[in-house]
Design a protein around this motif. Sequence first.
Motif, PDB file in Angstrom:
ATOM      1  N   ILE A  27      69.132  13.864  19.332  1.00 51.46           N
ATOM      2  CA  ILE A  27      68.029  13.572  19.591  1.00 51.46           C
ATOM      3  C   ILE A  27      67.498  14.397  20.868  1.00 51.46           C
ATOM      4  O   ILE A  27      66.351  14.126  21.034  1.00 51.46           O
ATOM      5  N   SER A  28      69.158  14.823  21.819  1.00 49.39           N
ATOM      6  CA  SER A  28      68.261  15.193  23.039  1.00 49.39           C
ATOM      7  C   SER A  28      68.989  16.544  22.816  1.00 49.39           C
ATOM      8  O   SER A  28      67.133  17.308  23.372  1.00 49.39           O
ATOM      9  N   GLY A  29      69.270  17.471  21.822  1.00 47.67           N
ATOM     10  CA  GLY A  29      68.247  18.323  21.495  1.00 47.67           C
ATOM     11  C   GLY A  29      67.128  18.682  21.208  1.00 47.67           C
ATOM     12  O   GLY A  29      66.088  19.982  21.271  1.00 47.67           O
ATOM     13  N   LYS A  30      66.511  17.686  20.430  1.00 44.40           N
ATOM     14  CA  LYS A  30      64.883  17.466  20.087  1.00 44.40           C
ATOM     15  C   LYS A  30      64.396  17.653  21.335  1.00 44.40           C
ATOM     16  O   LYS A  30      63.181  17.508  20.882  1.00 44.40           O
ATOM     17  N   ILE A  31      64.910  16.780  22.532  1.00 45.00           N
ATOM     18  CA  ILE A  31      64.292  16.435  23.540  1.00 45.00           C
ATOM     19  C   ILE A  31      63.766  18.000  24.802  1.00 45.00           C
ATOM     20  O   ILE A  31      62.662  18.668  24.763  1.00 45.00           O
ATOM     21  N   ILE A  32      65.385  18.249  24.967  1.00 43.23           N
ATOM     22  CA  ILE A  32      65.829  19.722  25.101  1.00 43.23           C
ATOM     23  C   ILE A  32      64.331  20.774  24.524  1.00 43.23           C
ATOM     24  O   ILE A  32      64.053  21.961  25.061  1.00 43.23           O
ATOM     25  N   LEU A  33      64.454  20.817  23.334  1.00 43.84           N
ATOM     26  CA  LEU A  33      63.741  21.847  22.290  1.00 43.84           C
ATOM     27  C   LEU A  33      62.717  21.680  22.586  1.00 43.84           C
ATOM     28  O   LEU A  33      61.167  23.120  22.303  1.00 43.84           O
ATOM     29  N   SER A  34      61.894  20.205  22.557  1.00 44.54           N
ATOM     30  CA  SER A  34      60.538  20.409  22.934  1.00 44.54           C
ATOM     31  C   SER A  34      59.705  20.679  23.510  1.00 44.54           C
ATOM     32  O   SER A  34      58.678  21.320  24.399  1.00 44.54           O
ATOM     33  N   LEU A  35      60.659  20.312  25.128  1.00 42.18           N
ATOM     34  CA  LEU A  35      59.936  20.880  26.730  1.00 42.18           C
ATOM     35  C   LEU A  35      60.444  22.120  26.548  1.00 42.18           C
ATOM     36  O   LEU A  35      59.478  22.583  27.348  1.00 42.18           O
ATOM     37  N   MET A  36      61.552  23.248  25.740  1.00 35.31           N
ATOM     38  CA  MET A  36      60.652  24.788  25.630  1.00 35.31           C
ATOM     39  C   MET A  36      59.793  24.444  25.475  1.00 35.31           C
ATOM     40  O   MET A  36      59.692  25.943  24.958  1.00 35.31           O
ATOM     41  N   GLY A  37      59.106  24.030  24.433  1.00 32.41           N
ATOM     42  CA  GLY A  37      58.092  24.775  23.705  1.00 32.41           C
ATOM     43  C   GLY A  37      58.311  24.557  21.667  1.00 32.41           C
ATOM     44  O   GLY A  37      57.781  25.808  21.247  1.00 32.41           O
ATOM     45  N   TYR A  38      59.838  24.546  21.264  1.00 32.58           N
ATOM     46  CA  TYR A  38      59.591  24.166  20.420  1.00 32.58           C
ATOM     47  C   TYR A  38      59.451  23.556  19.049  1.00 32.58           C
ATOM     48  O   TYR A  38      60.206  21.621  19.619  1.00 32.58           O
ATOM     49  N   LYS A  39      58.964  23.112  17.971  1.00 34.66           N
ATOM     50  CA  LYS A  39      58.972  21.296  16.821  1.00 34.66           C
ATOM     51  C   LYS A  39      60.037  21.852  16.121  1.00 34.66           C
ATOM     52  O   LYS A  39      60.981  22.644  15.528  1.00 34.66           O
ATOM     53  N   THR A  40      60.824  20.444  16.617  1.00 35.48           N
ATOM     54  CA  THR A  40      61.876  19.995  15.386  1.00 35.48           C
ATOM     55  C   THR A  40      61.485  19.137  15.544  1.00 35.48           C
ATOM     56  O   THR A  40      60.655  17.821  15.727  1.00 35.48           O
ATOM     57  N   LEU A  41      62.946  18.477  14.199  1.00 35.41           N
ATOM     58  CA  LEU A  41      62.436  17.562  13.470  1.00 35.41           C
ATOM     59  C   LEU A  41      64.402  17.327  13.875  1.00 35.41           C
ATOM     60  O   LEU A  41      64.983  18.374  13.694  1.00 35.41           O
ATOM     61  N   ILE A  42      64.523  16.226  13.455  1.00 34.57           N
ATOM     62  CA  ILE A  42      65.830  15.047  13.343  1.00 34.57           C
ATOM     63  C   ILE A  42      66.256  14.843  11.727  1.00 34.57           C
ATOM     64  O   ILE A  42      64.918  13.864  11.066  1.00 34.57           O
ATOM     65  N   LEU A  43      66.826  15.290  11.176  1.00 30.76           N
ATOM     66  CA  LEU A  43      66.895  15.078   9.596  1.00 30.76           C
ATOM     67  C   LEU A  43      68.597  13.902   9.624  1.00 30.76           C
ATOM     68  O   LEU A  43      69.460  14.274  10.347  1.00 30.76           O
ATOM     69  N   ASN A  44      68.156  13.191   8.442  1.00 36.61           N
ATOM     70  CA  ASN A  44      69.013  12.137   9.204  1.00 36.61           C
ATOM     71  C   ASN A  44      69.879  11.737   7.319  1.00 36.61           C
ATOM     72  O   ASN A  44      68.737  12.059   6.327  1.00 36.61           O
ATOM     73  N   GLY A  45      70.887  12.102   6.596  1.00 38.67           N
ATOM     74  CA  GLY A  45      71.828  11.988   5.554  1.00 38.67           C
ATOM     75  C   GLY A  45      73.093  11.040   5.603  1.00 38.67           C
ATOM     76  O   GLY A  45      73.433  10.466   6.515  1.00 38.67           O
ATOM     77  N   ILE A  46      72.986  11.004   4.752  1.00 38.21           N
ATOM     78  CA  ILE A  46      73.544  10.288   3.608  1.00 38.21           C
ATOM     79  C   ILE A  46      75.015  10.080   2.618  1.00 38.21           C
ATOM     80  O   ILE A  46      73.857  11.032   2.017  1.00 38.21           O
ATOM     81  N   LYS A  47      75.999  10.018   2.890  1.00 35.05           N
ATOM     82  CA  LYS A  47      76.368  10.531   1.324  1.00 35.05           C
ATOM     83  C   LYS A  47      77.612   9.158   1.754  1.00 35.05           C
ATOM     84  O   LYS A  47      77.804   8.664   2.556  1.00 35.05           O
ATOM     85  N   PHE A  48      78.489   9.506   0.153  1.00 38.79           N
ATOM     86  CA  PHE A  48      79.571   8.373  -0.561  1.00 38.79           C
ATOM     87  C   PHE A  48      80.690   9.828  -0.544  1.00 38.79           C
ATOM     88  O   PHE A  48      80.602  10.507  -1.132  1.00 38.79           O
ATOM     89  N   GLU A  49      82.016   8.591   0.991  1.00 44.35           N
ATOM     90  CA  GLU A  49      82.752   9.580   0.497  1.00 44.35           C
ATOM     91  C   GLU A  49      83.970   8.700   0.522  1.00 44.35           C
ATOM     92  O   GLU A  49      84.292   7.851   1.478  1.00 44.35           O
ATOM     93  N   LYS A  50      84.681   8.679  -0.519  1.00 46.05           N
ATOM     94  CA  LYS A  50      86.400   8.216  -0.468  1.00 46.05           C
ATOM     95  C   LYS A  50      85.254   6.606  -0.547  1.00 46.05           C
ATOM     96  O   LYS A  50      85.851   5.910   0.245  1.00 46.05           O
ATOM     97  N   GLY A  51      84.779   6.271  -0.623  1.00 41.36           N
ATOM     98  CA  GLY A  51      84.401   4.994  -1.190  1.00 41.36           C
ATOM     99  C   GLY A  51      83.837   4.401   0.134  1.00 41.36           C
ATOM    100  O   GLY A  51      82.937   3.247  -0.230  1.00 41.36           O
TER     101      GLY A  51
END
Length: 144
Positions: free
Chosen positions: A89-113
């Motif tokens: 979130i902080s990286g998205k804000i910084i990069l956006s303030l500098m003129g770069y369009k970004t997305l935050i992708l959130n993923g899930i996985k199962f690991e050892k149950g």
Amino acid sequence: MKFLINKLIVFLKLKNQEKFVFFLSFLILFLTSFFFKILSFRQIIKFTNFLTKKRLFNKNQRISLHKIYIIHSKCFGVTYNTSCLVKCISGKIILSLMGYKTLILNGIKFEKGKLKGHAWLSLENGEILENKDIVSQYKISFII
């Protein structure tokens, strides 16, 4: 104390515009961590979306994406243990303030149950700003 002195030395070696990015990154990373303690996730996303519409530099003045990302990453060690979502979130804000369009992708996985989650940044063109071997293990659950 030695750790903070090393971070100060890194800061002093940066050029003026890079010092500004470092200071801004540190401030936004700290505020994002603080907001996660007092605001709901929805309020944080609204705040993030509001800030990402602002620009500090035009395209001719901005620092390279790679340099901003490295400077922002150096701030992680100055703050206490922060989650990948707070960093993104902080990286998205910084990069956006500098003129770069970004997305935050959130993923899930199962690991050892157990269900594990991870967040990472992606540019609008699909370029991932994270180790591709790590993010390939996750199934995207939502995008900010």
